[in-house]
Structure formats: structure tokens, C-alpha cells
Design an enzyme around this catalytic site. Structure first.
Site, PDB file in Angstrom:
ATOM      1  N   SER A  30     -75.527   1.668  49.518  1.00  0.00           N
ATOM      2  CA  SER A  30     -74.786   0.414  49.342  1.00  0.00           C
ATOM      3  C   SER A  30     -75.615  -0.465  48.417  1.00  0.00           C
ATOM      4  O   SER A  30     -76.835  -0.268  48.305  1.00  0.00           O
ATOM      5  CB  SER A  30     -74.656  -0.277  50.699  1.00  0.00           C
ATOM      6  N   TYR A  63     -77.275  -3.729  59.071  1.00  0.00           N
ATOM      7  CA  TYR A  63     -76.702  -2.858  58.032  1.00  0.00           C
ATOM      8  C   TYR A  63     -77.672  -2.723  56.854  1.00  0.00           C
ATOM      9  O   TYR A  63     -77.969  -1.620  56.402  1.00  0.00           O
ATOM     10  CB  TYR A  63     -75.370  -3.453  57.583  1.00  0.00           C
TER      11      TYR A  63
HETATM   12  N1  LIG Z   1     -66.450  -0.463  51.947  1.00  0.00           N
HETATM   13  C1  LIG Z   1     -67.492  -1.085  51.419  1.00  0.00           C
HETATM   14  O1  LIG Z   1     -67.371  -2.241  50.983  1.00  0.00           O
HETATM   15  C2  LIG Z   1     -68.817  -0.374  51.324  1.00  0.00           C
HETATM   16  C3  LIG Z   1     -69.817  -0.997  50.549  1.00  0.00           C
HETATM   17  C4  LIG Z   1     -71.055  -0.361  50.447  1.00  0.00           C
HETATM   18  C5  LIG Z   1     -71.283   0.846  51.096  1.00  0.00           C
HETATM   19  N2  LIG Z   1     -70.294   1.417  51.844  1.00  0.00           N
HETATM   20  C6  LIG Z   1     -70.602   2.697  52.506  1.00  0.00           C
HETATM   21  O2  LIG Z   1     -69.621   3.647  52.175  1.00  0.00           O
HETATM   22  C7  LIG Z   1     -69.595   4.655  53.182  1.00  0.00           C
HETATM   23  C8  LIG Z   1     -68.153   4.968  53.554  1.00  0.00           C
HETATM   24  O3  LIG Z   1     -67.574   3.839  54.194  1.00  0.00           O
HETATM   25  P1  LIG Z   1     -66.101   3.302  53.858  1.00  0.00           P
HETATM   26  O4  LIG Z   1     -66.265   1.972  53.252  1.00  0.00           O
HETATM   27  O5  LIG Z   1     -65.320   4.338  53.177  1.00  0.00           O
HETATM   28  O6  LIG Z   1     -65.558   3.022  55.348  1.00  0.00           O
HETATM   29  P2  LIG Z   1     -64.405   3.748  56.222  1.00  0.00           P
HETATM   30  O7  LIG Z   1     -64.521   3.142  57.577  1.00  0.00           O
HETATM   31  O8  LIG Z   1     -63.119   3.658  55.511  1.00  0.00           O
HETATM   32  O9  LIG Z   1     -64.898   5.257  56.247  1.00  0.00           O
HETATM   33  C9  LIG Z   1     -66.027   5.658  57.005  1.00  0.00           C
HETATM   34  C10 LIG Z   1     -65.726   6.983  57.659  1.00  0.00           C
HETATM   35  O10 LIG Z   1     -66.888   7.385  58.419  1.00  0.00           O
HETATM   36  C11 LIG Z   1     -66.432   7.918  59.653  1.00  0.00           C
HETATM   37  N3  LIG Z   1     -67.493   7.858  60.675  1.00  0.00           N
HETATM   38  C12 LIG Z   1     -67.924   6.773  61.376  1.00  0.00           C
HETATM   39  N4  LIG Z   1     -68.866   7.135  62.253  1.00  0.00           N
HETATM   40  C13 LIG Z   1     -69.046   8.475  62.115  1.00  0.00           C
HETATM   41  C14 LIG Z   1     -69.877   9.427  62.742  1.00  0.00           C
HETATM   42  N5  LIG Z   1     -70.728   9.080  63.731  1.00  0.00           N
HETATM   43  N6  LIG Z   1     -69.801  10.714  62.349  1.00  0.00           N
HETATM   44  C15 LIG Z   1     -68.920  11.082  61.373  1.00  0.00           C
HETATM   45  N7  LIG Z   1     -68.101  10.232  60.754  1.00  0.00           N
HETATM   46  C16 LIG Z   1     -68.161   8.936  61.119  1.00  0.00           C
HETATM   47  C17 LIG Z   1     -65.214   7.081  60.010  1.00  0.00           C
HETATM   48  O11 LIG Z   1     -64.373   7.704  60.951  1.00  0.00           O
HETATM   49  C18 LIG Z   1     -64.561   6.891  58.651  1.00  0.00           C
HETATM   50  O12 LIG Z   1     -63.612   7.911  58.402  1.00  0.00           O
HETATM   51  C19 LIG Z   1     -70.448   4.127  54.338  1.00  0.00           C
HETATM   52  O13 LIG Z   1     -71.711   4.750  54.312  1.00  0.00           O
HETATM   53  C20 LIG Z   1     -70.575   2.656  54.022  1.00  0.00           C
HETATM   54  O14 LIG Z   1     -71.740   2.084  54.557  1.00  0.00           O
HETATM   55  C21 LIG Z   1     -69.072   0.827  51.971  1.00  0.00           C
END
Ligand SMILES: NC(=O)c1ccc[n+]([C@@H]2O[C@H](COP(=O)([O-])OP(=O)(O)OC[C@H]3O[C@@H](n4cnc5c(N)ncnc54)[C@H](O)[C@@H]3O)[C@@H](O)[C@H]2O)c1
Length: 287
Positions: free
Chosen positions: A144, A157
Site C-alpha cells: 500500500s 494498518y
Molecule cells: N482498496 C484500497 O484502497 C487499498 C489501498 C492500498 C492497499 N490495498 C491492499 O490491497 C489488497 C486487496 O484489498 P482490496 O482493496 O481489494 O480489498 P477487498 O476487501 O475488496 O479484497 C480483499 C480480499 O481478501 C480476502 N481476505 C480477507 N482476509 C483473508 C484471509 N485471512 N485469507 C484469505 N483471504 C482473505 C477477502 O475475502 C477479500 O476477497 C489488500 O492487501 C489491501 O491492504 C487496498
């Protein structure tokens, strides 16, 4: 890696958001996809969609990335189904907010388990198999812009993402020395329109939040801000395409938009000069 057709990609957190977009983009390159997620129904649906919409082979492997045995079984499932692991995306992640002292022990434990140990398990299960394969492989860790900035009220986080950045940088050097065919990148998203602000849906009952400190106004305010700001965020597809290009170019740091980049450079300047941390958050996007 530049050749993708008929190769095999594992993606964790594949049922939603950036993970699902990664599956789509890698499938469009002709890769076979191993989708892993803790949310079983959404995972099955995602894997069906990849097969039907993209016309590639795909399997769903229910996986809790916080459990070493589950991630080990995921690696084995990929080898059993398709005989290889060419790209592995340690992407699953969760979010919680609040002043550091108001976050519960369960908050800390949950985010460390998923965001940090989930990647550790991925590294320990995927990298030795990639090395043994002896082919060009790529590991992508979704971190991130939180990994290169330090914003208040999201410290748990930020801490986990900083940890995975450090781990990945060390891994980069280790692979260069010992197994140069295996590359690693860190994907650093800005705000992305996904379900991350509703990450609580996947919190295990044994780490339920109720307990030491109840919800507080500051936590609730931050959670609301994340919900509002991610809704205005970029589409997950933008990140998946950035990741694919980074894998092709063998770049380690896959950074985000200019506003967040500016915030990260201010922090770097704080470090260089030894001055106290500057609070200059990136401007939220307006509608
Ligand atoms: N959305 C944002 O703004 C953003 C910004 C920076 C980083 N990220 C990172 O991107 C990555 C993906 O997140 P996203 O934004 O797509 O969110 P999201 O919630 O849409 O997707 C995350 C997925 O991870 C799965 N998950 C959660 N806990 C789990 C576990 N213990 N084992 C297996 N799967 C699990 C969830 O079921 C979900 O399908 C994450 O690492 C998040 O920290 C997101």
C-alpha cells in the site's frame, strides 16, 4: 517475466477488489489461475467468472492466508492441478482504524496475522517451489502507499504494510544473490474502490473486536472516511494493469499516483534530515 501463456498464477484475496482484477488481467494473458480467498461463496463465483468470461482454466482453493498450513495446501493445490507456480500474488489484506491506544489487542493480532503473516506464509510456501522449478517466476506482494507514509488513526494498518515492505526489500536482495530467476515486486495502491472498508466481514470470531476498548468516535470517523474515500478511489483494474506492467518490466516498486507519492517523498525528506514527522496527507479526491 514476459511469457505468460499457459503459465500458472496464484492470487490470494482473489474473490474481490484488486485480487479479482489481478485474476482477470493475468487470465487475459492466457494464464491458468488458482484463486484463493477466505470467503468461500464469493471465491467460487469469482473462479466461475474467470473460467467463463476469460476462457482459461481456473480453480478455487478456499484459503485463510493467516494459517501456514492453509497456504502450504494452496501451493500444493496449484502444483497438483497445473504442475507449476509461475506468479504468486500475496494480495489478501484487511483494514481497521483508530488511535493506536484505542485499537484492541484483537485488532493488532488480526492485521498482523493476515497482512504480515499471510505474506510470510506465502513467501515460505511459494518461493522454495519457484526456486526448485528453475524457471522465470514472479512474486507480487500487495502492500500500500501506507507502507511509505505514516498517517494517523490507521497505525495498525500502516505498521503491517511497513513490515511487508521491509520484508520484501530484504527478499529482493536475497533472491538476487541466491535465485535470480525469481523476481519480486511490491504493489503500492492508493485509494482503490474495493470492499476493504468492509474488511470486518472476514474477521475471525476468536479475534472479535468486542472487549478491551469499545468503538470510539475517532475510530468510527476514520472508518467512515475510508469508506467514503475508497468509493472515490480508482478502479481495481488500474492496479492490476500496473502490476502486470511491473512484472513485465521486472520493477520492484510499483508506486501509486502523484498525490500519495508526494506524501511519501515528504516522509523520506523527514528521514533524510532527521526532522520530526510532517503531517501532510494526500488531498482526497473530490467527486
Ligand atoms: N482498496 C484500497 O484502497 C487499498 C489501498 C492500498 C492497499 N490495498 C491492499 O490491497 C489488497 C486487496 O484489498 P482490496 O482493496 O481489494 O480489498 P477487498 O476487501 O475488496 O479484497 C480483499 C480480499 O481478501 C480476502 N481476505 C480477507 N482476509 C483473508 C484471509 N485471512 N485469507 C484469505 N483471504 C482473505 C477477502 O475475502 C477479500 O476477497 C489488500 O492487501 C489491501 O491492504 C487496498
Amino acid at each position: 517475466m514476459r511469457e505468460f501463456r499457459d503459465k500458472v498464477a496464484i492470487v490470494t484475496g482473489a474473490a474481490s477488489g484488486i485480487g479479482y482484477a489481478l485474476c482477470e488481467v493475468l487470465a487475459e494473458q492466457g494464464m491458468k489461475i488458482v484463486l484463493a480467498d477466505i470467503e468461500q461463496d464469493a471465491l467460487e463465483a469469482a473462479s466461475r467468472r474467470i473460467r467463463t468470461d476469460k476462457g482459461v482454466e481456473a480453480i478455487a482453493v478456499p484459503t485463510d492466508v493467516s494459517k501456514a498450513k492453509a497456504v502450504e495446501a494452496l501451493a500444493e493445490a496449484s502444483l497438483h492441478a497445473y504442475g507449476a507456480i509461475d506468479i504468486a500474488c500475496n494480495n489478501a489484506g484487511v483494514f481497521t482504524a483508530g488511535p493506536s491506544w484505542e485499537c484492541t489487542e484483537a485488532d493488532y493480532r488480526w492485521l498482523l496475522d493476515v497482512n504480515v503473516m499471510g505474506v510470510v506464509h506465502g513467501i515460505r510456501s511459494f518461493v522454495p517451489r519457484m526456486i526448485a522449478q528453475g524457471t522465470e517466476c514472479h512474486l507480487l506482494n500487495t502492500i500500500s502507499m501506507a507502507a511509505v507514509t505514516a498517517m494517523p488513526f490507521a497505525s495498525v494498518y500502516h505498521m503491517t504494510k511497513h513490515a511487508v515492505l521491509g520484508l520484501s526489500e530484504c527478499l529482493y536482495h536475497e533472491l538476487n544473490f541466491l535465485a535470480p530467476k525469481v523476481k519480486v515486486s511490491v504493489l503500492c495502491p492508493e485509494l482503490v474502490n474495493t470492499a476493504i472498508s468492509n474488511a470486518e466481514r472476514n474477521r475471525p470470531p476468536e479475534l472479535a473486536r468486542a472487549g478491551d476498548i469499545p468503538d470510539t468516535p475517532m475510530r468510527n470517523m476514520t472508518m467512515q472516511a475510508i469508506t467514503d474515500n475508497t468509493k472515490r478511489g480508482v478502479a481495481p483494474r488500474v492496479l492490476a494493469e500496473r502490476a502486470l506492467q511491473g512484472i513485465k518490466d521486472q520493477r520492484f516498486y510499483l508506486f501509486s499516483d502523484e498525490e500519495w507519492r508526494k506524501a511519501s517523498l515528504i516522509r523520506l525528506e523527514d528521514l533524510r534530515l532527521g526532522r520530526n514527522p510532517t503531517f501532510e496527507p494526500p488531498l482526497p479526491k473530490t467527486e
